[in-house]
Design an enzyme around this catalytic site. Structure first.
Site, PDB file in Angstrom:
ATOM      1  CB  SER A  54     -75.092  72.839 -14.523  1.00  0.00           C
ATOM      2  OG  SER A  54     -74.561  72.573 -15.796  1.00  0.00           O
ATOM      3  CE1 TYR A  79     -70.470  71.265 -12.599  1.00  0.00           C
ATOM      4  CE2 TYR A  79     -71.418  70.972 -14.792  1.00  0.00           C
ATOM      5  CZ  TYR A  79     -71.180  71.762 -13.684  1.00  0.00           C
ATOM      6  OH  TYR A  79     -71.656  73.052 -13.651  1.00  0.00           O
TER       7      TYR A  79
END
Length: 247
Positions: A54, A79
């Site tokens: 990501s 995350y």
């Protein structure tokens, strides 16, 4: 008995804000889950493992656009931390067991069938239903919005090309290569719906990155990757899908 040659691992518990409230969910899905995939790939001797990372791993980095060789040591959310941990775990397996692994750092992927917790889905739903939308950081975010079809084309280019290095591990940014403001994004949504949003301005959410922008030179030079969809077409496609799906 099933022995795949290539594994494309895109599954994860996604989202910055939910990770702050439920960090153990992310440890279970993103750390343990990804470990299981990597270990299974090792045991079945896969020829290429591709994993989703990501843009959030760049965290507090100030240099824009983000480049694969930039340090990524300042993640701002749980995350993001789990995604960075996946990269480290994958690199160690690649080093020890000589497993060809490619990590793809995705940048704000959107489009039909997208996640209901992302801005495009939430804004569209609430505007159509005459509900307020929450605009974090008063809409002053900038994102490298990447349309799903372009992302899939990028993955297809990489699938059959394994890293050719002493440690067969590679990282690629995969995004649109341009950055747009969330306010511009919202205006495109309003234009396609034909209705103005009722806005509730919110402060900057803890864990959020203010701006993302991908340097895609590496994937472009190595594979000819060239995103074709800007937010004008991408948002139009999404809203046409949304109206059809929820009619």
């Amino acid at each position: 008995k099933f022995r795949p040659e290539v594994v494309v691992h895109l599954a994860a518990q996604a989202g910055v804000r939910y990770s702050i409230r439920k960090p153990r969910v992310y440890l279970g899905s993103n750390i343990n889950g990804s470990f299981n995939i990597i270990e299974a790939s090792h045991k079945t001797n896969v020829k290429h493992l591709i994993m989703a990372s990501s843009s959030s791993v760049y965290g507090a980095n100030k240099k824009i656009p983000f480049k694969e060789t930039d340090k990524a040591e300042t993640q701002l959310s749980i995350y993001a931390a789990t995604k960075k941990a996946n990269e480290s775990m994958a690199h160690s397996y690649s080093n020890i067991w000589n497993i060809p692994i490619t990590m793809l750092r995705f940048f704000t992927v959107y489009g039909p069938w997208g996640r209901p917790d992302m801005a495009l889905f939430k804004f569209t739903k609430n505007i159509i239903n005459n509900n307020h939308i929450e605009l974090f950081n008063s809409g002053k975010h900038f994102r490298d919005f990447s349309y799903i079809d372009d992302i899939i084309e990028g993955i297809k280019l990489i699938v059959n090309s394994t890293p050719n290095k002493e440690i067969p591990y590679e990282i690629y940014n995969i995004g649109n290569g341009e950055t747009r403001s969330l306010l511009k994004y919202l205006k495109e949504i309003e234009k396609n719906i034909g209705k103005k949003a009722k806005i509730k301005k919110m402060s900057l959410q803890i864990g959020d990155i203010k701006k993302t922008h991908s340097n895609i030179k590496k994937i472009r030079d190595n594979f000819g990757y060239k995103p074709k969809t800007d937010i004008t077409l991408g948002i139009k496609n999404f809203i046409n899908w949304y109206k059809s799906y929820f009619r």
